[in-house]
Design a protein around this motif. Structure first.
Motif, short mmCIF file in Angstrom:
data_model
loop_
_atom_site.label_atom_id
_atom_site.label_comp_id
_atom_site.label_asym_id
_atom_site.label_seq_id
_atom_site.Cartn_x
_atom_site.Cartn_y
_atom_site.Cartn_z
N UNK A 300 -45.98 -57.84 11.63
CA UNK A 300 -45.64 -57.01 10.44
C UNK A 300 -44.71 -56.00 10.46
N UNK A 301 -44.10 -55.56 9.46
CA UNK A 301 -43.02 -54.56 9.30
C UNK A 301 -43.28 -53.89 8.07
N UNK A 302 -42.30 -52.86 7.86
CA UNK A 302 -42.07 -51.96 6.72
C UNK A 302 -41.20 -52.27 5.91
N UNK A 303 -41.18 -52.04 4.45
CA UNK A 303 -40.08 -52.15 3.43
C UNK A 303 -40.08 -51.17 2.69
N UNK A 304 -39.07 -50.55 1.93
CA UNK A 304 -39.09 -49.60 1.20
C UNK A 304 -37.70 -49.13 0.64
N UNK A 305 -37.58 -47.57 0.36
CA UNK A 305 -36.42 -47.21 -0.16
C UNK A 305 -35.88 -46.19 0.59
N UNK A 306 -34.45 -45.89 0.52
CA UNK A 306 -34.15 -44.53 1.15
C UNK A 306 -34.05 -43.43 0.17
N UNK A 342 -53.48 -48.64 2.94
CA UNK A 342 -52.23 -48.86 3.58
C UNK A 342 -51.62 -47.48 3.70
N UNK A 343 -50.44 -47.25 4.60
CA UNK A 343 -49.65 -46.18 4.72
C UNK A 343 -48.39 -46.16 4.04
N UNK A 344 -47.98 -45.25 3.65
CA UNK A 344 -46.51 -44.85 3.03
C UNK A 344 -45.97 -43.68 3.83
N UNK A 345 -44.62 -43.91 4.87
CA UNK A 345 -44.35 -42.82 5.41
C UNK A 345 -42.95 -42.87 5.64
N UNK A 385 -41.28 -45.98 3.55
CA UNK A 385 -41.68 -47.27 3.55
C UNK A 385 -43.00 -47.41 3.66
N UNK A 386 -43.35 -48.80 3.16
CA UNK A 386 -44.87 -49.27 3.03
C UNK A 386 -44.90 -50.66 4.16
N UNK A 387 -45.82 -50.66 4.90
CA UNK A 387 -46.38 -51.50 5.80
C UNK A 387 -46.66 -52.90 4.79
N UNK A 388 -45.88 -54.02 5.28
CA UNK A 388 -46.25 -55.22 4.49
C UNK A 388 -46.73 -56.19 5.71
N UNK A 403 -38.10 -64.33 5.31
CA UNK A 403 -37.77 -64.79 4.13
C UNK A 403 -37.93 -63.85 2.88
N UNK A 404 -39.01 -63.03 3.00
CA UNK A 404 -39.63 -62.11 2.25
C UNK A 404 -38.40 -61.00 2.26
N UNK A 405 -37.97 -60.46 3.42
CA UNK A 405 -36.75 -59.52 3.67
C UNK A 405 -35.85 -60.05 2.67
#
Ligand code: FAD
Length: 550
Positions: A300-306, A342-345, A385-388, A403-405
């Protein structure tokens, strides 16, 4: 050694005042000589505008009284007797090793693995698909100016690895009874980093200094008989038997006037010890390993915005408005728990920094953050970011996360038409493209354009990010201001893959050692360097240097 903790002084204190505070804490006589070393300094602004520097110092007292007696006399709960952990590299093993070990990647993991093996006499060979720092800087500057990407030498790939164009934050939460963290920091200082990283509780080097530090570490490896091959990509390997592997290497630097970049010639190299310190973005190499049935696992990893805010807004929030002290640009860390657990951090916060185009594949766009040593930029930025997990990837194959990235990065590339897509928070909430920016001006490395960043994400992630930013308003006033800037996509927060390894740090292929962040055993510069050291220890304690061919 006596250690004093919780030594509080105002940020504009003099050195004499620090010495005085130490003498008072230990109730030392005015003429009692002592030396001291600052081990930790942090800022305590919880009761702002009352702000303190909080010190931990180690004190060495010379004189008739023993430390035990001094400790007893001090009668201070913040004073203790300590034995600082001194890092020791293991002695060499006995198994014959005729060919030098080969390390793929010159990020912190590969560099420190190479440095330790070189110091121990193994004359390692380091392979790097990207260019050396000076050439790499040119390629990256050109990419940021023109959008022309060198797929083998960019913000992710090249000498020093992903961290070279970064804020160079060095803090890590990894447990460290052996003292490897301090050893890594000491080596960065020896290679040119500011000695402040040895005691700052938020140590950072800054990309402008890191570039030199990386080259000095490389030069030490060369001076000890090691070799470093830049623009050399590991494309494949085969087992020749007797534990020997034949590596197929591709030269990635060929000044082809037509497009300036391209593959040239292939060559081969044999070894029986191969370290894969390839980083989290070596997608082609992960596929090659999957083709060889390496035991790969989705991670698992996290994705999001800056997000970007005026740095002054963050300083006012963290230090209080009209703070009387000259303090460094304030960092922040915010977290929020969503209804679904889920966490947003915030992640990789860059005070006084820049959002950078950190892409490494054509037609895809990823962002990250960096700052210079002085952190004097107008804006603060961080990833939100949010953990996916496999549910988000739509599959639990080892490379589905990867592939999701790629899917999100393709969306980001389209959203910004090849430039960094940027949106005001108010438009993110309304899911509308931004037409013009408000009171916050983008501070970016790489071309950018107003766009709709929210459309990059599945709605589940888009709404999680919106909820998080709104919630952070409670922790930092102005965080969810309508003009707050949002850019995307932040997708390379950590490796989406883990390459399994055993207690000896070997993979399912004997003699091949997965290492660092890409292999799924580190997150960040310092922990990657520590993992490089651990793998070097495993190799050294197994193999002897006596059989190395001259
Ligand atoms: C812009 C940015 C800012 C960051 N900021 C920070 C920060 O402030 N603090 C922090 O702790 N972390 C930061 N990070 C993360 C940090 O850089 C990584 O965690 C760290 O570099 C991982 O080290 P590594 O050695 O495992 O891999 P990497 O640094 O990724 O190095 C891997 C190297 O392997 C090479 N390679 C890959 N495949 C091949 C192949 N087939 N053949 C030859 N060479 C190959 C790559 O070119 C690369 O140079 C940042 C990352 C980025 C991109």
């Amino acid at each position: 050694m006596l250690r004093i903790q919780q030594l509080k002084l105002s940020p504009d204190h003099s050195q004499e005042e620090l010495v005085g505070a130490i003498r008072k804490s230990l109730r030392l006589a005015q003429n009692q000589p002592f030396s001291y070393e600052i081990i930790r300094r942090s800022i305590d602004a919880r009761k702002r505008p009352e702000i303190f520097y909080v010190y931990t110092v180690d004190v060495d007292c010379r004189g008739e009284k023993t430390e035990k007696q001094l400790l007893k006399r001090a009668g201070n709960k913040n004073v203790s007797l300590i034995q600082p952990a001194k890092y020791r590299f293991p002695a060499s093993g006995t198994e014959p090793l005729s060919l030098p070990p080969v390390i793929v990647g010159t990020g912190p993991a590969g560099l420190f693995c190479g440095l330790m093996l070189a110091r121990a006499g193994y004359r390692p060979i380091l392979l790097e698909r990207g260019q050396s720092v000076p050439k790499r800087q040119k390629s990256v500057e050109q990419f940021w100016k023109t959008g022309k990407l060198n797929p083998d030498s960019n913000v992710q790939f090249g000498e020093g690895g992903a961290g070279t164009f970064s804020d160079g934050k060095l803090n890590t939460l990894v447990k460290d009874p052996e003292g490897r963290i301090r050893f890594v920091l000491q080596n960065f200082v020896q290679a040119g980093a500011d000695a402040e990283i040895l005691f700052s509780n938020k140590p950072h080097i800054g990309t402008d200094v890191l570039a030199g530090v990386v080259q000095n570490l490389r030069n030490e490896i060369l001076s000890l008989g090691g070799q470093v091959f830049f623009h050399t990509r590991l494309d494949d390997f085969c087992a020749l038997g007797n534990g020997i592997y034949r590596l197929s290497l591709q030269d990635t630097a060929c000044d082809d006037p037509k497009d300036g970049f391209g593959d040239c010639s292939a060559w081969f190299l044999n070894t029986s010890v191969l370290v894969l310190a390839i980083g989290h973005s070596a997608r082609d190499t992960f596929r090659m390993l999957a083709d060889h049935q390496f035991d790969l696992r989705a991670k698992s990893f996290a994705v999001g915005v800056r997000v970007e805010h005026p740095q002054q807004l963050i300083n006012d929030s963290q230090y209080g408005e009209n703070c009387p002290y000259e303090l460094e640009a304030a960092p922040y860390k915010v977290t929020h728990k969503l209804a679904d657990g889920r966490g947003v951090y915030s992640f990789c916060m860059c005070p006084g920094g820049y959002v950078v185009n950190a892409s490494s594949e054509p037609g895809m766009l990823a962002v990250n953050g960096m700052s210079y040593h002085d952190r004097a930029g107008e804006n603060a930025n961080s990833a939100i970011v949010v953990t996916v997990s496999p549910e988000d990837f739509g599959g639990c194959g080892p490379l589905d996360g990867l592939e999701f990235q790629r899917k999100l990065e393709r969306n980001a590339y389209e959203a910004g038409q090849g430039r960094i897509p940027v949106q005001r928070f108010a438009d993110f909430q309304a899911n509308l493209p931004t037409r013009e920016f408000g009171k916050v001006t983008p501070r970016m490395k790489g071309c950018f354009s107003p766009a709709n960043v929210r459309q990059i994400f599945p709605e589940r992630i888009g709404s999680a990010i919106e909820e998080g930013i709104t919630a952070f308003e409670r922790q930092i006033k102005g965080f969810s201001d309508p003009d707050t800037l949002i850019s995307g996509v932040e997708s390379r927060t950590s490796s989406p893959v883990r390459i399994s390894r055993d207690a000896g740090y070997e993979s399912s292929y004997p003699g091949i050692y997965p290492c660092g962040e890409g292999a799924g055993y580190a997150g960040g510069i310092t922990s990657a360097a520590m993992d490089g050291i651990r793998v070097a220890e495993a190799i050294a304690s197994k193999f002897s240097i006596d059989f190395l061919e001259k």
